[in-house]
Write an enzyme that holds these catalytic residues in place. Structure first.
Site, PDB file in Angstrom:
ATOM      1  N   GLY A 130      45.603  13.487  48.334  1.00  0.00           N
ATOM      2  CA  GLY A 130      45.246  14.555  47.397  1.00  0.00           C
ATOM      3  C   GLY A 130      43.890  15.183  47.640  1.00  0.00           C
ATOM      4  O   GLY A 130      43.263  15.683  46.705  1.00  0.00           O
ATOM      5  N   SER A 131      43.425  15.193  48.888  1.00  0.00           N
ATOM      6  CA  SER A 131      42.131  15.863  49.128  1.00  0.00           C
ATOM      7  C   SER A 131      42.281  17.372  48.935  1.00  0.00           C
ATOM      8  O   SER A 131      41.344  18.041  48.484  1.00  0.00           O
ATOM      9  CB  SER A 131      41.563  15.530  50.514  1.00  0.00           C
ATOM     10  OG  SER A 131      42.338  16.105  51.537  1.00  0.00           O
TER      11      SER A 131
ATOM     12  N   LEU B 148      55.908  15.437  49.836  1.00  0.00           N
ATOM     13  CA  LEU B 148      56.904  15.154  50.871  1.00  0.00           C
ATOM     14  C   LEU B 148      58.352  15.248  50.397  1.00  0.00           C
ATOM     15  O   LEU B 148      59.267  14.911  51.135  1.00  0.00           O
ATOM     16  CB  LEU B 148      56.638  13.765  51.477  1.00  0.00           C
ATOM     17  CG  LEU B 148      55.274  13.645  52.176  1.00  0.00           C
ATOM     18  CD1 LEU B 148      55.106  12.270  52.806  1.00  0.00           C
ATOM     19  CD2 LEU B 148      55.087  14.731  53.233  1.00  0.00           C
ATOM     20  N   LYS B 149      58.547  15.731  49.193  1.00  0.00           N
ATOM     21  CA  LYS B 149      59.914  15.917  48.692  1.00  0.00           C
ATOM     22  C   LYS B 149      60.243  17.400  48.626  1.00  0.00           C
ATOM     23  O   LYS B 149      59.348  18.231  48.492  1.00  0.00           O
ATOM     24  CB  LYS B 149      60.039  15.336  47.282  1.00  0.00           C
ATOM     25  CG  LYS B 149      59.885  13.844  47.242  1.00  0.00           C
ATOM     26  CD  LYS B 149      61.180  13.196  47.625  1.00  0.00           C
ATOM     27  CE  LYS B 149      60.964  11.707  47.833  1.00  0.00           C
ATOM     28  NZ  LYS B 149      62.152  11.043  48.359  1.00  0.00           N
TER      29      LYS B 149
ATOM     30  N   ASN C 102      53.150  26.472  49.591  1.00  0.00           N
ATOM     31  CA  ASN C 102      52.992  25.239  50.359  1.00  0.00           C
ATOM     32  C   ASN C 102      51.879  25.426  51.386  1.00  0.00           C
ATOM     33  O   ASN C 102      51.720  26.510  51.946  1.00  0.00           O
ATOM     34  CB  ASN C 102      54.311  24.908  51.076  1.00  0.00           C
ATOM     35  CG  ASN C 102      54.211  23.602  51.858  1.00  0.00           C
ATOM     36  OD1 ASN C 102      53.729  22.588  51.347  1.00  0.00           O
ATOM     37  ND2 ASN C 102      54.647  23.615  53.106  1.00  0.00           N
TER      38      ASN C 102
ATOM     39  N   HIS D 219      50.613  24.220  54.947  1.00  0.00           N
ATOM     40  CA  HIS D 219      51.127  23.533  56.134  1.00  0.00           C
ATOM     41  C   HIS D 219      50.031  23.506  57.208  1.00  0.00           C
ATOM     42  O   HIS D 219      49.432  24.545  57.498  1.00  0.00           O
ATOM     43  CB  HIS D 219      52.368  24.266  56.664  1.00  0.00           C
ATOM     44  CG  HIS D 219      53.013  23.553  57.808  1.00  0.00           C
ATOM     45  ND1 HIS D 219      53.835  22.451  57.628  1.00  0.00           N
ATOM     46  CD2 HIS D 219      52.925  23.744  59.145  1.00  0.00           C
ATOM     47  CE1 HIS D 219      54.238  22.016  58.814  1.00  0.00           C
ATOM     48  NE2 HIS D 219      53.704  22.783  59.747  1.00  0.00           N
TER      49      HIS D 219
ATOM     50  N   ASP E   4      59.336  24.741  55.140  1.00  0.00           N
ATOM     51  CA  ASP E   4      58.351  25.547  55.890  1.00  0.00           C
ATOM     52  C   ASP E   4      58.868  26.926  56.280  1.00  0.00           C
ATOM     53  O   ASP E   4      58.523  27.448  57.342  1.00  0.00           O
ATOM     54  CB  ASP E   4      57.918  24.798  57.174  1.00  0.00           C
ATOM     55  CG  ASP E   4      57.310  23.447  56.848  1.00  0.00           C
ATOM     56  OD1 ASP E   4      56.663  23.326  55.811  1.00  0.00           O
ATOM     57  OD2 ASP E   4      57.491  22.518  57.659  1.00  0.00           O
TER      58      ASP E   4
ATOM     59  N   GLU F 289      41.168  23.239  55.515  1.00  0.00           N
ATOM     60  CA  GLU F 289      42.110  23.526  54.415  1.00  0.00           C
ATOM     61  C   GLU F 289      41.369  23.609  53.083  1.00  0.00           C
ATOM     62  O   GLU F 289      41.719  24.411  52.218  1.00  0.00           O
ATOM     63  CB  GLU F 289      43.176  22.415  54.311  1.00  0.00           C
ATOM     64  CG  GLU F 289      44.310  22.585  55.284  1.00  0.00           C
ATOM     65  CD  GLU F 289      45.334  21.464  55.190  1.00  0.00           C
ATOM     66  OE1 GLU F 289      45.678  21.031  54.080  1.00  0.00           O
ATOM     67  OE2 GLU F 289      45.804  21.018  56.254  1.00  0.00           O
TER      68      GLU F 289
HETATM   69  C1  GRF Z   1      47.485  18.423  54.423  1.00  0.00           C
HETATM   70  O1  GRF Z   1      47.331  18.307  55.808  1.00  0.00           O
HETATM   71  C2  GRF Z   1      48.435  19.551  54.129  1.00  0.00           C
HETATM   72  O2  GRF Z   1      48.381  20.568  55.071  1.00  0.00           O
HETATM   73  C3  GRF Z   1      49.769  18.887  54.209  1.00  0.00           C
HETATM   74  O3  GRF Z   1      49.542  17.590  53.685  1.00  0.00           O
HETATM   75  C4  GRF Z   1      48.190  17.219  53.844  1.00  0.00           C
HETATM   76  C5  GRF Z   1      47.667  16.822  52.498  1.00  0.00           C
HETATM   77  O4  GRF Z   1      46.508  16.059  52.579  1.00  0.00           O
HETATM   78  N1  GRF Z   1      50.765  19.649  53.534  1.00  0.00           N
HETATM   79  P1  GRF Z   1      45.866  15.480  51.244  1.00  0.00           P
HETATM   80  O5  GRF Z   1      46.821  14.477  50.658  1.00  0.00           O
HETATM   81  O6  GRF Z   1      45.649  16.642  50.326  1.00  0.00           O
HETATM   82  O7  GRF Z   1      44.557  14.846  51.637  1.00  0.00           O
END
Ligand code: GRF
Length: 196
Positions: free
Chosen positions: A11-12, A88-89, A105, A107, A148, A177
């Site tokens: 969840g960063s 992931l769902k 989303n 990616h 995606d 990100e």
């Molecule tokens: C990130 O790389 C994002 O692009 C992908 O999942 C990762 C999430 O990282 N969809 P975090 O759990 O938010 O640290």
């Protein structure tokens, strides 16, 4: 703007969205949903007094019940925009339909390359390195029924360095990100990215 974030692990990205919201008026994360009871994302939500929910097929084996419960949560929190940040769902069809154009989303590559089923986490960065790409990046896209696949609303490039491993590339992209997501928030708020 009331935001819900779906996340399966650390969840960063969620944290970047929570922190980024502080720079905008009337914008906040009101709900965090995870399929993983142990996701650190849920802990982050609790720390910020954000409603957090664990929803998985272990508790609700029928996919219809999962959809209904997610819908209920989105409704009671009056959610306008949803971010899938490492979730992931696949979201159920009724949710995608109801929030059409309002689900984004993130990616960690430049779609349409390096996306689709199985292309998540370190797999994405391994594939980029193996393909000998000189740059990778980040894509934010609207979510539709396919992995995606929805309309790309923003992309930014990240160089792949000669000595990069999948891990080092993943770290550099993830760091970017966090700032990119705040730009996306801003673009949604000022209407550059339209909510359908
Ligand atoms: C990130 O790389 C994002 O692009 C992908 O999942 C990762 C999430 O990282 N969809 P975090 O759990 O938010 O640290």
């Amino acid at each position: 703007m009331n935001i819900a974030v779906f996340a399966s692990h650390n969840g960063s990205d969620l944290q970047a969205i929570i922190d980024g919201c502080k720079g905008f008026m009337n914008t906040s994360v009101l709900a965090v949903i995870s399929n993983n009871r142990d996701a650190f994302a849920l802990e982050r939500a609790r720390k910020h007094n954000i409603n957090s929910y664990h929803i998985s097929e272990k508790i609700l084996p029928d996919p219809n019940d999962i959809n209904n419960e997610i819908m209920r949560i989105l409704e009671i929190n009056k959610i306008d925009v949803i971010f899938l940040a490492g979730y992931l769902k696949k979201l159920g069809q009724p949710i995608i339909q109801k929030y059409k154009g309002r689900i984004f989303n993130i990616h960690p590559a430049l779609l349409p390359k390096f996306g689709g089923k199985g292309m998540y986490g370190i797999n994405v960065h391994k594939a980029v390195i193996e393909a000998g790409e000189i740059y990778s990046g980040i894509t934010v896209h609207r979510v539709d029924e396919e992995y995606d696949n929805g309309e790309i609303v923003a992309q930014t490039k990240v160089d792949v360095l000669n000595n990069d491993t999948a891990d080092s590339l993943a770290d550099r992209i993830l760091e970017k990100e966090h700032t990119f997501l705040v730009e996306i928030l801003s673009d949604i708020i000022n209407g550059k990215i339209k909510l359908e």
